[in-house]
Design a protein around this motif. Structure first.
Motif, PDB file in Angstrom:
ATOM      1  N   LEU A  24       0.846  -1.207   0.000  1.00  0.00           N
ATOM      2  CA  LEU A  24       0.000   0.000   0.000  1.00  0.00           C
ATOM      3  C   LEU A  24       0.876   1.250   0.000  1.00  0.00           C
ATOM      4  O   LEU A  24       0.390   2.360   0.188  1.00  0.00           O
ATOM      5  CB  LEU A  24      -0.910   0.040   1.229  1.00  0.00           C
ATOM      6  CG  LEU A  24      -1.953  -1.053   1.367  1.00  0.00           C
ATOM      7  CD1 LEU A  24      -2.824  -0.802   2.599  1.00  0.00           C
ATOM      8  CD2 LEU A  24      -2.831  -1.123   0.125  1.00  0.00           C
ATOM      9  N   GLY A  25       2.178   1.060  -0.157  1.00  0.00           N
ATOM     10  CA  GLY A  25       3.089   2.198  -0.201  1.00  0.00           C
ATOM     11  C   GLY A  25       3.489   2.728   1.169  1.00  0.00           C
ATOM     12  O   GLY A  25       4.010   3.832   1.270  1.00  0.00           O
ATOM     13  N   THR A 271       8.673   3.272  -0.621  1.00  0.00           N
ATOM     14  CA  THR A 271       8.708   1.814  -0.813  1.00  0.00           C
ATOM     15  C   THR A 271       9.204   1.410  -2.196  1.00  0.00           C
ATOM     16  O   THR A 271       9.651   0.285  -2.376  1.00  0.00           O
ATOM     17  CB  THR A 271       7.311   1.202  -0.601  1.00  0.00           C
ATOM     18  OG1 THR A 271       6.404   1.796  -1.537  1.00  0.00           O
ATOM     19  CG2 THR A 271       6.815   1.449   0.811  1.00  0.00           C
ATOM     20  N   THR A 272       9.060   2.312  -3.190  1.00  0.00           N
ATOM     21  CA  THR A 272       9.519   1.987  -4.540  1.00  0.00           C
ATOM     22  C   THR A 272      10.213   3.201  -5.121  1.00  0.00           C
ATOM     23  O   THR A 272       9.980   4.328  -4.678  1.00  0.00           O
ATOM     24  CB  THR A 272       8.342   1.611  -5.467  1.00  0.00           C
ATOM     25  OG1 THR A 272       7.382   2.661  -5.441  1.00  0.00           O
ATOM     26  CG2 THR A 272       7.678   0.309  -5.045  1.00  0.00           C
TER      27      THR A 272
ATOM     28  N   ILE B 142       0.424   0.145  -6.130  1.00  0.00           N
ATOM     29  CA  ILE B 142       0.514   1.257  -5.197  1.00  0.00           C
ATOM     30  C   ILE B 142       1.897   1.183  -4.562  1.00  0.00           C
ATOM     31  O   ILE B 142       2.312   0.126  -4.101  1.00  0.00           O
ATOM     32  CB  ILE B 142      -0.566   1.138  -4.093  1.00  0.00           C
ATOM     33  CG1 ILE B 142      -1.965   1.029  -4.701  1.00  0.00           C
ATOM     34  CG2 ILE B 142      -0.485   2.300  -3.109  1.00  0.00           C
ATOM     35  CD1 ILE B 142      -2.483   2.243  -5.409  1.00  0.00           C
ATOM     36  N   GLY B 143       2.616   2.290  -4.548  1.00  0.00           N
ATOM     37  CA  GLY B 143       3.953   2.248  -3.963  1.00  0.00           C
ATOM     38  C   GLY B 143       4.533   3.635  -3.857  1.00  0.00           C
ATOM     39  O   GLY B 143       3.826   4.616  -4.115  1.00  0.00           O
ATOM     40  N   LEU B 145       4.839   6.031  -1.914  1.00  0.00           N
ATOM     41  CA  LEU B 145       4.271   6.651  -0.717  1.00  0.00           C
ATOM     42  C   LEU B 145       2.926   5.983  -0.436  1.00  0.00           C
ATOM     43  O   LEU B 145       2.352   5.379  -1.329  1.00  0.00           O
ATOM     44  CB  LEU B 145       4.005   8.139  -0.985  1.00  0.00           C
ATOM     45  CG  LEU B 145       5.214   9.042  -1.102  1.00  0.00           C
ATOM     46  CD1 LEU B 145       4.785  10.395  -1.641  1.00  0.00           C
ATOM     47  CD2 LEU B 145       5.869   9.196   0.261  1.00  0.00           C
ATOM     48  N   PRO B 146       2.385   6.121   0.779  1.00  0.00           N
ATOM     49  CA  PRO B 146       1.083   5.497   1.056  1.00  0.00           C
ATOM     50  C   PRO B 146       0.015   5.958   0.063  1.00  0.00           C
ATOM     51  O   PRO B 146      -0.253   7.152  -0.055  1.00  0.00           O
ATOM     52  CB  PRO B 146       0.761   5.972   2.475  1.00  0.00           C
ATOM     53  CG  PRO B 146       2.094   6.261   3.082  1.00  0.00           C
ATOM     54  CD  PRO B 146       2.937   6.786   1.961  1.00  0.00           C
ATOM     55  N   GLY B 147      -0.560   5.023  -0.659  1.00  0.00           N
ATOM     56  CA  GLY B 147      -1.647   5.322  -1.576  1.00  0.00           C
ATOM     57  C   GLY B 147      -1.239   5.895  -2.911  1.00  0.00           C
ATOM     58  O   GLY B 147      -2.105   6.259  -3.708  1.00  0.00           O
ATOM     59  N   VAL B 187       0.952  12.570  -0.230  1.00  0.00           N
ATOM     60  CA  VAL B 187       1.420  13.458   0.844  1.00  0.00           C
ATOM     61  C   VAL B 187       2.604  14.244   0.293  1.00  0.00           C
ATOM     62  O   VAL B 187       3.184  13.872  -0.715  1.00  0.00           O
ATOM     63  CB  VAL B 187       1.879  12.668   2.110  1.00  0.00           C
ATOM     64  CG1 VAL B 187       0.727  11.938   2.753  1.00  0.00           C
ATOM     65  CG2 VAL B 187       2.997  11.700   1.775  1.00  0.00           C
ATOM     66  N   PHE B 204      -5.138   8.641   0.762  1.00  0.00           N
ATOM     67  CA  PHE B 204      -4.770   7.672   1.797  1.00  0.00           C
ATOM     68  C   PHE B 204      -5.278   8.134   3.151  1.00  0.00           C
ATOM     69  O   PHE B 204      -5.077   9.278   3.529  1.00  0.00           O
ATOM     70  CB  PHE B 204      -3.247   7.505   1.848  1.00  0.00           C
ATOM     71  CG  PHE B 204      -2.809   6.318   2.661  1.00  0.00           C
ATOM     72  CD1 PHE B 204      -2.759   5.057   2.085  1.00  0.00           C
ATOM     73  CD2 PHE B 204      -2.458   6.456   3.991  1.00  0.00           C
ATOM     74  CE1 PHE B 204      -2.365   3.945   2.825  1.00  0.00           C
ATOM     75  CE2 PHE B 204      -2.066   5.355   4.743  1.00  0.00           C
ATOM     76  CZ  PHE B 204      -2.013   4.098   4.160  1.00  0.00           C
ATOM     77  N   PRO B 206      -5.020   6.659   6.995  1.00  0.00           N
ATOM     78  CA  PRO B 206      -4.504   5.560   7.828  1.00  0.00           C
ATOM     79  C   PRO B 206      -5.539   4.977   8.778  1.00  0.00           C
ATOM     80  O   PRO B 206      -5.398   3.837   9.222  1.00  0.00           O
ATOM     81  CB  PRO B 206      -3.349   6.198   8.602  1.00  0.00           C
ATOM     82  CG  PRO B 206      -3.446   7.661   8.397  1.00  0.00           C
ATOM     83  CD  PRO B 206      -4.279   7.913   7.182  1.00  0.00           C
ATOM     84  N   SER B 212      -6.029   2.829   1.421  1.00  0.00           N
ATOM     85  CA  SER B 212      -5.698   3.386   0.111  1.00  0.00           C
ATOM     86  C   SER B 212      -6.957   3.525  -0.737  1.00  0.00           C
ATOM     87  O   SER B 212      -7.684   2.557  -0.938  1.00  0.00           O
ATOM     88  CB  SER B 212      -4.689   2.476  -0.598  1.00  0.00           C
ATOM     89  OG  SER B 212      -4.343   3.011  -1.847  1.00  0.00           O
TER      90      SER B 212
END
Lengths: 333, 240
Positions: A24-25, A271-272, B142-143, B145-147, B187, B204, B206, B212
């Motif tokens: 989910l990143g 994360t990527t 998805i990668g 950053l969150p979402g 973000v 996103f 939390p 997400s």
């Protein structure tokens, strides 16, 4: 309750981070020097993954409203109560109401404070770690400020009963145990040697670039933080750096940016990413790497799988020995 | 580095330091490669191998994070991962695809790199906007950053290399182009992509059960709105 009287430049609540959410990143976050937090927790009788405080270059001043056992770990730091030095790497029993002053981190970049019972802020997605960039976890997803009050977990375990009694009988504000453990990293020396394995995108790079990356001494630049360390060093030959199709990057991944400077990703890293992944710092060296501060010198040491396994084994057995030693000493306290 | 070993159905597996395995099934971004990645991801999650900490999908492959293990056990885990991806099919999450319409204010302060992208592509700013908003994108994964959605389907005329030096701060909601890719920053973050617009949609949360907003396989369309309306513009989600 733990009250923040002065926060220091960057103090955050951290545990061992979030896992299972990278798809989910969501970055792992957590203590940058995880072994230091683990050992600090063990010293106060907490589970290794309890939340503590991480502070950077300079520490906070804190007031404890009840009696607690604390331990300090990580970089070599100055700590005092009423002007008396509080030693690191051992349990220290505190009286209710004392003010603990954590000041400079003399060697390394980050210090850790564990408190018996742990810091009991609300977990977000399974962790109490503060993710500063994403703005969640810890206390409201941000660094601590003066006036913040942190809830603590129940701290009256059977552990440390005799240390607490000795403290009470002495009528001193604090009482350190008369035993300690060794620091988790040797932070002395002019140059930090970091062991790396080749990264997955190494085949795409010009050999001259690799040679320069490998042979140089690199200086940690000012724009370094929990997301990553940037470096200044030898001029990397100006050959085109091929763009990669975005893929996973991890704490410890070394990426080469198109301007020729390497970045070593930290625990708050994305994360990527799309820059070539030229090396991966061994698990065993990641905590040491995250103790580097601007101006420190680094030499990469390329190792093979055999050497990597040897270093892993050394670190794993050191940690295991530390767990055993602390558990048996604490049982006597 | 251990040489890449190919499986019978074209997956190449390499080690990523002492922490992970890199699995690749293609050299170029395509919906077919993405479908194979989704299938392998699902198979690895279903297998729940004890040595596997988590699996991170990408455009053309996966990264499998391994727990810290002695070398012999890790090599056995590598063999198990290989077996699982060889047995995985070609299917993906497309069956539950949704269409998500994201309102975007392009250019000006909301998209400071629109002029640069126009210059690099030789197109007018209006054409860059029209082409970016004309395509239907597919969420590959998805990668970052969150979402943050990595979207497939960017018009080749809009491909612009990433910035040589990443920006230290790209604001939340920025819609950006990097190489052959486009995406939305959920973000504020440092970033190396070119920012051409901004949305006020929250990608996103939390605290939500599904943190997400976007999921792999979703279809995304960007809807240009005037900058004064973007904060109030709502997202539209419908079944494909």
């Amino acid at each position: 309750m733990l009250e923040v009287l002065a926060p220091g430049p960057l103090t955050t609540v951290q545990d061992l981070g979030r896992s299972g959410l990278r798809a989910l990143g969501v970055p792992v976050a957590g203590a940058a020097d995880a072994d230091a937090l683990r050992v600090a927790n063990l010293l106060v009788g907490n589970p290794e993954g309890a939340a503590g405080l991480e502070f950077t270059l300079n520490g906070p001043t804190l007031r404890f409203d009840g009696p607690r056992i604390i331990a300090l770990a990580g970089g070599e730091l100055e700590a005092s109560i009423d002007g008396w030095v509080v030693p690191m790497w051992r349990p220290v029993a505190l009286a209710a109401g004392v003010e603990l002053k954590l000041s400079r981190v003399l060697r390394g970049a980050r210090g850790y404070l564990a408190v018996s019972g742990g810091i009991n802020t609300k977990p977000v997605m399974g962790s109490r770690s503060t993710d500063l960039r994403c703005g969640f976890g810890g206390l409201h997803g941000r660094a601590l400020r003066a006036g913040d009050r942190l809830p603590l977990g129940r701290g009256e375990s059977a552990r440390g009963r005799s240390l607490r009694r000795r403290r009470a009988e002495s009528r001193q504000p604090f009482m350190p145990a008369n035993w300690w453990v060794a620091a988790t990293h040797d932070l002395r020396g002019d140059v930090a040697w970091l062991h790396v394995l080749p990264g997955p995108d190494i085949a795409a790079l010009d050999p001259r670039v690799l040679r320069t990356l490998r042979s140089g001494t690199w200086i940690v630049s000012n724009s370094s933080d929990r997301m990553g360390l940037r470096f200044e060093g030898p001029e990397v030959p100006r050959v085109p750096v091929p763009e990669q199709i975005s893929a996973a990057v991890l704490p410890g991944t070394v990426q080469l940016t198109p301007d020729g400077s390497p970045i070593l990703l930290g625990v708050d890293a994305q994360t990527t990413g799309g820059y070539p992944r030229v090396a991966q710092v061994l698990r065993a060296d990641l905590g040491r790497a995250m103790q580097l501060k601007p101006g420190d010198k680094v030499r990469p040491v390329l190792v093979d799988e055999d050497a990597a396994e040897g270093l892993r084994r050394v670190r794993a057995s050191e940690l295991e020995r530390m767990r055993f030693a602390i558990a048996s000493r604490l049982a006597e306290e | 580095m251990a040489p890449a070993k190919a499986t019978s159905n074209g997956w190449r597996i390499e080690r990523h330091g002492d922490v992970a395995l890199e699995l690749r099934c293609a050299d170029a971004i395509s919906p077919a490669a993405s479908a194979r990645v989704h299938a392998a991801m699902a198979a690895l999650q279903a297998a729940a191998l004890p040595a596997v900490e988590e699996v991170v999908p990408g455009y053309v492959g996966l990264t499998v994070l391994l727990r810290e293990l002695p070398r012999g056990e890790r090599e056995r885990a590598e063999a198990e991962v290989r077996r699982v991806v060889v047995a995985a099919g070609e299917g993906g999450p497309e069956s539950r695809a949704r269409i998500v319409r994201v309102p975007v204010a392009y250019g000006g302060a909301a998209g400071p790199d629109l002029g640069f992208v126009a210059e690099r592509t030789g197109l007018s700013a209006e054409t860059v906007i029209a082409r970016h908003a004309a395509a239907e994108y597919r969420v590959a994964f998805i990668g970052f950053l969150p979402g943050f959605p990595y979207l497939m389907g960017l018009d080749p005329a809009l491909h612009v290399p990433r910035r040589a030096t990443p920006r230290t701060r790209v604001p939340a909601g920025s819609v950006a182009i990097g190489g052959a890719q486009t995406g939305i920053y959920p973000v504020a973050s440092p970033g190396g992509w070119h920012v051409i617009g901004r949305t006020a949609i929250r990608l996103f949360d939390p605290a939500a059960a599904q943190p997400s907003l976007l999921r792999a396989g979703d279809r995304v369309r960007f809807v240009p709105v005037p900058v004064g309306e973007v904060d109030a513009a709502a997202i539209e989600v419908s079944d494909a």
